[in-house]
Design a protein around this motif. Structure first.
Motif, PDB file in Angstrom:
ATOM      1  N   GLY A 152      50.278 126.135  24.627  1.00 33.57           N
ATOM      2  CA  GLY A 152      49.541 125.656  25.793  1.00 33.57           C
ATOM      3  C   GLY A 152      50.431 125.440  27.002  1.00 33.57           C
ATOM      4  O   GLY A 152      50.177 125.994  28.079  1.00 33.57           O
ATOM      5  N   PRO A 153      51.509 124.625  26.882  1.00 36.72           N
ATOM      6  CA  PRO A 153      52.408 124.454  28.021  1.00 36.72           C
ATOM      7  C   PRO A 153      53.026 125.745  28.528  1.00 36.72           C
ATOM      8  O   PRO A 153      53.190 125.925  29.737  1.00 36.72           O
ATOM      9  CB  PRO A 153      53.488 123.511  27.464  1.00 36.72           C
ATOM     10  N   LEU A 154      53.381 126.659  27.617  1.00 40.03           N
ATOM     11  CA  LEU A 154      53.927 127.938  28.080  1.00 40.03           C
ATOM     12  C   LEU A 154      52.889 128.725  28.867  1.00 40.03           C
ATOM     13  O   LEU A 154      53.201 129.321  29.912  1.00 40.03           O
ATOM     14  CB  LEU A 154      54.417 128.764  26.887  1.00 40.03           C
ATOM     15  N   THR A 155      51.664 128.747  28.371  1.00 35.07           N
ATOM     16  CA  THR A 155      50.594 129.461  29.074  1.00 35.07           C
ATOM     17  C   THR A 155      50.342 128.852  30.445  1.00 35.07           C
ATOM     18  O   THR A 155      50.085 129.566  31.420  1.00 35.07           O
ATOM     19  CB  THR A 155      49.301 129.422  28.234  1.00 35.07           C
ATOM     20  N   ILE A 156      50.434 127.542  30.548  1.00 37.56           N
ATOM     21  CA  ILE A 156      50.177 126.857  31.814  1.00 37.56           C
ATOM     22  C   ILE A 156      51.347 126.985  32.769  1.00 37.56           C
ATOM     23  O   ILE A 156      51.183 127.275  33.955  1.00 37.56           O
ATOM     24  CB  ILE A 156      49.873 125.366  31.549  1.00 37.56           C
ATOM     25  N   ASP A 157      52.574 126.782  32.266  1.00 35.65           N
ATOM     26  CA  ASP A 157      53.725 126.549  33.138  1.00 35.65           C
ATOM     27  C   ASP A 157      54.533 127.790  33.506  1.00 35.65           C
ATOM     28  O   ASP A 157      55.208 127.795  34.527  1.00 35.65           O
ATOM     29  CB  ASP A 157      54.690 125.554  32.477  1.00 35.65           C
ATOM     30  N   MET A 158      54.503 128.818  32.677  1.00 36.22           N
ATOM     31  CA  MET A 158      55.436 129.912  32.895  1.00 36.22           C
ATOM     32  C   MET A 158      55.204 130.635  34.217  1.00 36.22           C
ATOM     33  O   MET A 158      56.133 131.151  34.821  1.00 36.22           O
ATOM     34  CB  MET A 158      55.382 130.911  31.723  1.00 36.22           C
ATOM     35  N   TYR A 159      53.957 130.658  34.688  1.00 36.84           N
ATOM     36  CA  TYR A 159      53.688 131.396  35.918  1.00 36.84           C
ATOM     37  C   TYR A 159      53.726 130.527  37.168  1.00 36.84           C
ATOM     38  O   TYR A 159      53.458 131.002  38.267  1.00 36.84           O
ATOM     39  CB  TYR A 159      52.368 132.158  35.801  1.00 36.84           C
ATOM     40  N   LEU A 160      54.087 129.244  37.025  1.00 41.59           N
ATOM     41  CA  LEU A 160      54.093 128.351  38.185  1.00 41.59           C
ATOM     42  C   LEU A 160      54.985 128.840  39.324  1.00 41.59           C
ATOM     43  O   LEU A 160      54.584 128.783  40.493  1.00 41.59           O
ATOM     44  CB  LEU A 160      54.506 126.933  37.764  1.00 41.59           C
ATOM     45  N   PRO A 161      56.220 129.317  39.059  1.00 42.83           N
ATOM     46  CA  PRO A 161      57.036 129.805  40.183  1.00 42.83           C
ATOM     47  C   PRO A 161      56.413 130.996  40.912  1.00 42.83           C
ATOM     48  O   PRO A 161      56.799 131.300  42.044  1.00 42.83           O
ATOM     49  CB  PRO A 161      58.357 130.206  39.519  1.00 42.83           C
ATOM     50  N   ALA A 162      55.476 131.682  40.253  1.00 41.61           N
ATOM     51  CA  ALA A 162      54.855 132.873  40.842  1.00 41.61           C
ATOM     52  C   ALA A 162      53.617 132.553  41.657  1.00 41.61           C
ATOM     53  O   ALA A 162      53.033 133.464  42.261  1.00 41.61           O
ATOM     54  CB  ALA A 162      54.498 133.871  39.738  1.00 41.61           C
TER      55      ALA A 162
END
Length: 409
Positions: free
Chosen positions: A20-30
Motif C-alpha cells: 500500500g505505501p509503495l503504491t501510494i508513495d513511489m510516484y509522489l516525486p512525479a
C-alpha cells in the motif's frame, strides 16, 4: 518459535503491508511532472492519489469478510494479480482520467495485501502482543515510505513517470511469489465465518454497535488522515514552495518516515512497561501539540524550512506511536472476525485519508493548507479518544501463542 521463524514472519507480512505505501508513495516525486504531461491542475493529479485510497477502502470492505469466509491465501493472491494488471494499465494511461480510474483498481488490488496481513497477525496475536508484532512489521513497512519517494526520484533520472508504475508491476509480481510460497493459511476451516450478504451485514452491524471499537477506528483513521495530508501535500510544499528538487525532496520525505519508524520501534520497548491505551493517549497529546506548532510555523514562516521539517518530524514520530496501538486495542475486541474487523478499520482509515489528501489541494497546496489538515486530524483524533473511547475504561487482552510458526513454511 526461533528468532529465524519470527524474522521470516515479519519479513513476509511486512512485504504485504508495504504494498500500500509503495503504491501510494513511489510516484509522489512525479506529481508535478504528471501535471505538465497531461496539462492539468495539481488538484486533478492529487485526485489520482485519492482514487488509490478509495480503492484501498472499498477493497478492504470486500476482501475482509471474504477472507473470513474462505481463508486468507486465495483473496491475497487474486488481489495481488489485480494490482499487477492495474499497474500495467497505469504505465500506459493516455489521460489523467484513465490514470485516476486505474489507480482506483490498483488500490482495490493493494487492499488484499493490507487487510490479509493485518488479519493474519490477528489470527495469531492480540492485545500488547499484537501491538509489539505490529511495531516490528511497521519497521519493515516503514522502509516503504522512506525508500519509495527516493526510488521514484531516482527512477525519474532515467525514465519518465510511467517508469514508476513499471517498477510497481515488478514489485507486484514479487509479492505474488511471496504470497504463494511464503505464507501458509492461518485461518482453519472450523474458524471461518459463513459467507453471504446477510451474515456479512449483520457482522458489520455488530462491529458498529461497539462504541469503543468504533471510536478506536476513528482515532486510527484521523491519525492516518494527518499522514495522508502530508503525503498528498508534501511534494507541492517542499518542491513548489521551498524549491527542493526531486532528489532532495525524496531525502526530506524519507527523513520524516525515519522518525515514524523510530517511534514504532520505541513502542516495542514502551509496551513492556505501559499499556497500549496509555501510549496511544500520550502519543496523540504530543502529536496534537506538534501539529499546532507546525501550523504556526507554516502561517508565520518562523524558522523557515528547518522549523517546518522539525515539527513535521515530531508529528510523524508521535503518529508512529499511535499507529500500532489503536488497531491493537480495537482488533483485540473482535478476534472472532479478524478479517472483517480489520477490513472496517482499514476502509475507514483510507476513506478518511481519501478526503484528507485532496482537501490539501482544495485549500491551496501550500504549507498552511497541509498544516491545517494535519492539525485538524490529530486534534480530532485526541478528542474522539478522550470522549468516545475513554481509554482508561478499556482492558487489554493478552494472547501470544507459539503457533505463529504455522504462518510460514
Amino acid at each position: 518459535m526461533s528468532p529465524r521463524q519470527r524474522l521470516r514472519l515479519i519479513l513476509v507480512l511486512g512485504s504485504l503491508i508495504a504494498v500500500g505505501p509503495l503504491t501510494i508513495d513511489m510516484y509522489l516525486p512525479a506529481l508535478p511532472a504528471i501535471v505538465d504531461d497531461f496539462a492539468t491542475s495539481s488538484a486533478a493529479v492529487q485526485l489520482t492519489l485519492t482514487g488509490t485510497l478509495v480503492g484501498l477502502a472499498l477493497g478492504q470492505l470486500l476482501i475482509g469478510p471474504l477472507s473470513d469466509a474462505v481463508g486468507r491465501r486465495t483473496p491475497l493472491i487474486a488481489g495481488t494479480a489485480l494490482h499487477v494488471v492495474a499497474s500495467v494499465g497505469c504505465a500506459l494511461a493516455p489521460s489523467i482520467a484513465v490514470l485516476g480510474a486505474l489507480r482506483v483498481v490498483q488500490g482495490l488490488g493493494a487492499a488484499a495485501a493490507a487487510v490479509i496481513a493485518m488479519a493474519v497477525v490477528r489470527d495469531l496475536f492480540s492485545g500488547s502482543s499484537f501491538a509489539r508484532l505490529l511495531s516490528r512489521l511497521l519497521l519493515v513497512m516503514g522502509a516503504a515510505p522512506v525508500l519509495a519517494p527516493t526510488i521514484g526520484s531516482e527512477l525519474l533520472r532515467w525514465t519518465q513517470w510511467r517508469g514508476v508504475f513499471v517498477a510497481l508491476v515488478v514489485f507486484g509480481v514479487l509479492l505474488m511469489l511471496v504470497a504463494i510460497f511464503g505464507l501458509r493459511e492461518t485461518l482453519p476451516p472450523e474458524r471461518r465465518q459463513r459467507g453471504g450478504v446477510v451474515p456479512t451485514v449483520r457482522l458489520y452491524g455488530t462491529l458498529l454497535r461497539d462504541r469503543p471499537f468504533v471510536g478506536l477506528v476513528l482515532v486510527a483513521a484521523l491519525a492516518m488522515a494527518a499522514i495522508f495530508a502530508y503525503v498528498g501535500g508534501s511534494s507541492f510544499v517542499l518542491q513548489g514552495q521551498y524549491g527542493l528538487d526531486e532528489q532532495r525532496f525524496g531525502f526530506a520525505f524519507g527523513a520524516g518516515a525515519i522518525g515514524l519508524i523510530a517511534a514504532t520501534q520505541a513502542n516495542v520497548r514502551l509496551l513492556r512497561r505501559y499499556t497500549p491505551q496509555r501510549i496511544l493517549t500520550a502519543a496523540l497529546f504530543v502529536g496534537s501539540a506538534a501539529a499546532l506548532v507546525l501550523l504556526g510555523v507554516a502561517a508565520t514562516g518562523l524558522g523557515g524550512l528547518p522549523a517546518l521539517l522539525a515539527s513535521l518530524w515530531v508529528v510523524l514520530a508521535a503518529t508512529g506511536l499511535a499507529m500500532p496501538n489503536a488497531p491493537a486495542v480495537a482488533l483485540s475486541r473482535h478476534g472472532e472476525a479478524a478479517g472483517t474487523a480489520s477490513a472496517l478499520l482499514g476502509a475507514v482509515q483510507f476513506g478518511i485519508g481519501a478526503v484528507a489528501a485532496p482537501l490539501v489541494g482544495v485549500l491551496g497546496t501550500g504549507a498552511v493548507a497541509m498544516a491545517v489538515v494535519i492539525a485538524g486530524g490529530l486534534v480530532a483524533a485526541l478528542v474522539v479518544l478522550l470522549v468516545v473511547v475513554r481509554p482508561t475504561r478499556l482492558s487489554t487482552v493478552e494472547v501470544e501463542p507459539d503457533a505463529v510458526a504455522v504462518a510460514t513454511h
